[in-house]
Design a protein around this motif. Structure first.
Motif, PDB file in Angstrom:
ATOM      1  N   PRO A 119       2.186 -20.067  75.835  1.00  0.00           N
ATOM      2  CA  PRO A 119       2.607 -19.881  77.233  1.00  0.00           C
ATOM      3  C   PRO A 119       2.446 -18.438  77.712  1.00  0.00           C
ATOM      4  N   LYS A 120       2.721 -17.466  76.852  1.00  0.00           N
ATOM      5  CA  LYS A 120       2.515 -16.072  77.250  1.00  0.00           C
ATOM      6  C   LYS A 120       1.045 -15.785  77.530  1.00  0.00           C
ATOM      7  N   GLN A 121       0.162 -16.307  76.678  1.00  0.00           N
ATOM      8  CA  GLN A 121      -1.271 -16.112  76.890  1.00  0.00           C
ATOM      9  C   GLN A 121      -1.731 -16.755  78.194  1.00  0.00           C
ATOM     10  N   ILE A 122      -1.168 -17.896  78.523  1.00  0.00           N
ATOM     11  CA  ILE A 122      -1.554 -18.565  79.770  1.00  0.00           C
ATOM     12  C   ILE A 122      -1.126 -17.734  80.976  1.00  0.00           C
ATOM     13  N   VAL A 149      -8.518 -24.898  78.049  1.00  0.00           N
ATOM     14  CA  VAL A 149      -8.588 -24.703  76.593  1.00  0.00           C
ATOM     15  C   VAL A 149      -7.213 -24.356  76.035  1.00  0.00           C
ATOM     16  N   LEU A 150      -6.539 -23.389  76.665  1.00  0.00           N
ATOM     17  CA  LEU A 150      -5.219 -22.991  76.161  1.00  0.00           C
ATOM     18  C   LEU A 150      -4.202 -24.122  76.301  1.00  0.00           C
ATOM     19  N   SER A 151      -4.279 -24.869  77.384  1.00  0.00           N
ATOM     20  CA  SER A 151      -3.356 -25.985  77.563  1.00  0.00           C
ATOM     21  C   SER A 151      -3.617 -27.069  76.516  1.00  0.00           C
ATOM     22  N   GLY A 152      -4.907 -27.305  76.197  1.00  0.00           N
ATOM     23  CA  GLY A 152      -5.220 -28.283  75.166  1.00  0.00           C
ATOM     24  C   GLY A 152      -4.708 -27.869  73.794  1.00  0.00           C
ATOM     25  N   PHE A 154      -2.169 -25.916  73.297  1.00  0.00           N
ATOM     26  CA  PHE A 154      -0.714 -26.026  73.377  1.00  0.00           C
ATOM     27  C   PHE A 154      -0.274 -27.476  73.168  1.00  0.00           C
ATOM     28  N   LEU A 155      -0.997 -28.419  73.790  1.00  0.00           N
ATOM     29  CA  LEU A 155      -0.690 -29.831  73.603  1.00  0.00           C
ATOM     30  C   LEU A 155      -0.860 -30.243  72.141  1.00  0.00           C
ATOM     31  N   LEU A 156      -1.906 -29.740  71.497  1.00  0.00           N
ATOM     32  CA  LEU A 156      -2.115 -30.041  70.085  1.00  0.00           C
ATOM     33  C   LEU A 156      -0.978 -29.487  69.230  1.00  0.00           C
ATOM     34  N   ALA A 157      -0.518 -28.274  69.559  1.00  0.00           N
ATOM     35  CA  ALA A 157       0.556 -27.651  68.783  1.00  0.00           C
ATOM     36  C   ALA A 157       1.848 -28.441  68.884  1.00  0.00           C
ATOM     37  N   ILE A 158       2.224 -28.835  70.095  1.00  0.00           N
ATOM     38  CA  ILE A 158       3.491 -29.564  70.231  1.00  0.00           C
ATOM     39  C   ILE A 158       3.363 -30.974  69.645  1.00  0.00           C
ATOM     40  N   THR A 159       2.145 -31.544  69.646  1.00  0.00           N
ATOM     41  CA  THR A 159       1.950 -32.852  69.024  1.00  0.00           C
ATOM     42  C   THR A 159       2.110 -32.757  67.505  1.00  0.00           C
ATOM     43  N   LEU A 160       1.483 -31.751  66.909  1.00  0.00           N
ATOM     44  CA  LEU A 160       1.629 -31.555  65.468  1.00  0.00           C
ATOM     45  C   LEU A 160       3.083 -31.291  65.094  1.00  0.00           C
ATOM     46  N   ASN A 161       3.768 -30.528  65.918  1.00  0.00           N
ATOM     47  CA  ASN A 161       5.171 -30.232  65.649  1.00  0.00           C
ATOM     48  C   ASN A 161       6.020 -31.507  65.708  1.00  0.00           C
ATOM     49  N   GLY A 162       5.742 -32.360  66.705  1.00  0.00           N
ATOM     50  CA  GLY A 162       6.498 -33.608  66.817  1.00  0.00           C
ATOM     51  C   GLY A 162       6.222 -34.559  65.671  1.00  0.00           C
ATOM     52  N   VAL A 163       4.946 -34.699  65.279  1.00  0.00           N
ATOM     53  CA  VAL A 163       4.596 -35.578  64.167  1.00  0.00           C
ATOM     54  C   VAL A 163       5.200 -35.059  62.865  1.00  0.00           C
ATOM     55  N   GLY A 164       5.145 -33.734  62.662  1.00  0.00           N
ATOM     56  CA  GLY A 164       5.717 -33.153  61.451  1.00  0.00           C
ATOM     57  C   GLY A 164       7.213 -33.385  61.354  1.00  0.00           C
ATOM     58  N   LYS A 165       7.927 -33.241  62.479  1.00  0.00           N
ATOM     59  CA  LYS A 165       9.375 -33.472  62.464  1.00  0.00           C
ATOM     60  C   LYS A 165       9.697 -34.941  62.218  1.00  0.00           C
ATOM     61  N   TYR A 166       8.853 -35.832  62.751  1.00  0.00           N
ATOM     62  CA  TYR A 166       9.067 -37.266  62.505  1.00  0.00           C
ATOM     63  C   TYR A 166       8.930 -37.583  61.016  1.00  0.00           C
ATOM     64  N   LEU A 167       7.865 -37.088  60.396  1.00  0.00           N
ATOM     65  CA  LEU A 167       7.674 -37.325  58.967  1.00  0.00           C
ATOM     66  C   LEU A 167       8.810 -36.708  58.152  1.00  0.00           C
TER      67      LEU A 167
END
Length: 409
Positions: A119-122, A149-152, A154-167
């Motif tokens: 978000p800071k970079q954006i 590109v940065l938004s994509g 960011f979306l990938l980061a929060i998706t990985l974070n959500g999947v990791g927390k689920y596992l």
């Protein structure tokens, strides 16, 4: 008389600390900046060091006290397969699963930092008027493409974070249920081997209400401190990288939390022990009333008195718990005041960028959550330790009774 005249060394030390961190302020600065800098750079770090030293000393004192006055004799390593120490028992029976939870918890931290930085970079590199073209794989990106590109990412980061927390939560749930099943089986088998199988009325309560939180704590033993503590340190690292003074401001309220909340938790621990003992007395009395030969009219009065006592204890627990929660929420809400005041002043002085301040405010929004979880873990540790000690006491009393009967025979 100005503060710098009354406490010249204190005031000069605050200026030296600020200069060391790359910020100079003088008489031309707003008057409120001086006490704010003193609080952030001198008073809060000193209180934090004192609080940490006090907690460490208390932890060492309690550890020595438990080792010298343990419920189980020193010659006894375990009872019915249960170690004397709760942490030792959990680590011995679930060490392989704890190792995988540790690896998964650590893997989430780099993704968390990336989600804070983007978000800071954006804001600074895309939304600012001074946007510079970005070259990616030989292509010059426009501001819109750069934003995409940065938004994509960011979306990938929060998706990985959500999947990791689920596992992580799925694996924690599996570990908790497996540990709880083993614990209940050990207690049940020990009770089956005892002569006459005494205290039948307390067994169901021990296998249910008293043992169940131990399974949940076993799942949190490694994963929660690593995940939440790592999240806390990652957010602090991000804040200090943006600006060391704002990073120090994030720790301003922490000494009060470290001092007051454990004190309130000790009160809750004492009341929890009283509640467990009173609940056992109530269960024992109700079981006796099931036998018509032992049913007496005065037992009704004893039951009513026990119920009143349980209500009084639980109401006191609720008052202390909710007061601790309200106090923690209030203290946590004070830190953004320093961010808006000091951080806003730094933006006006062009010490930091607006994107950095927005990123720090967004990061601090997530700063209170892991801190609350760590305090909850401390409460869970103390509550579970009390329950585990009561279970050991139940088994030890029966073991001593069996020994006495064997000696007499």
């Amino acid at each position: 008389m100005p503060p710098e005249h009354r406490f010249p060394h204190y005031h000069s030390f605050a200026h030296e600390a600020a200069n060391w961190l790359g910020f100079s302020y003088d008489e031309a600065s707003p008057e409120w900046v001086h006490p704010a800098m003193h609080l952030v750079l001198l008073l809060a770090p000193a209180l934090l060091a004192i609080s940490a030293a006090t907690l460490l000393g208390r932890a060492l004192h309690l550890r020595l006290a438990r080792s010298s006055a343990s419920l189980v004799p020193p010659t006894t390593v375990s009872i019915a397969g249960l170690d004397r120490n709760l942490i030792t028992h959990i680590a011995r029976t679930t060490r392989r699963q704890q190792f995988f939870l540790l690896l998964l918890s650590l893997s989430l931290l780099p993704v968390l930092y990336l989600s804070l930085e983007l978000p800071k970079q954006i804001v600074n590199n895309v939304l600012s008027k001074s946007h510079a073209p970005l070259s990616l794989l030989g292509y010059d990106l426009t501001a819109t493409q750069h934003l995409a590109v940065l938004s994509g990412v960011f979306l990938l980061a929060i998706t990985l974070n959500g999947v990791g927390k689920y596992l992580l939560n799925v694996l924690k749930g599996r570990l908790a249920e497996r540990c709880l099943r083993r614990l209940r089986l050990l207690i049940y088998c020990r009770w089956r081997k005892q002569a006459g199988r005494p205290r039948k009325s307390e067994l169901s309560q021990i296998l249910g209400q008293e043992a169940e939180p131990i399974g949940g704590f076993a799942a949190d033993l490694v994963a929660l401190p690593v995940t939440q503590g790592g999240t806390l340190l990652t957010i602090l690292l991000f804040m200090f990288i943006q600006d060391p003074i704002l990073g120090a401001a994030a720790l301003t309220i922490l000494p009060l939390q470290l001092f007051l909340l454990p004190y309130l938790q000790r009160i809750v621990n004492r009341l929890s022990r009283e509640r467990i003992q009173e609940m056992r007395r109530l269960t024992r009395g109700l079981t006796e009333q099931l036998n018509p030969a032992q049913d007496r009219p005065r037992d009704v009065l004893h039951t009513m008195a026990s119920l009143r006592q349980l209500e009084a204890i639980r109401r006191r627990i609720h008052r202390v718990k909710f007061f601790a929660k309200a106090l923690n929420n209030f203290l946590t809400a004070l830190t953004p005041f320093l961010f808006y005041s000091l951080g806003g002043y730094f933006v006006l002085e062009e010490r930091i960028t607006l994107g950095a301040l927005i990123a720090v405010l967004a990061a601090h929004k997530d700063f209170s959550a892991p801190l609350k979880e760590l305090f909850r873990f401390y409460q869970q540790l103390e509550d579970t330790r009390i329950r585990y000690k009561e279970i050991l006491g139940f088994l030890l009393e029966q073991q001593q009774a069996d020994l006495k009967s064997a000696v007499k025979s």
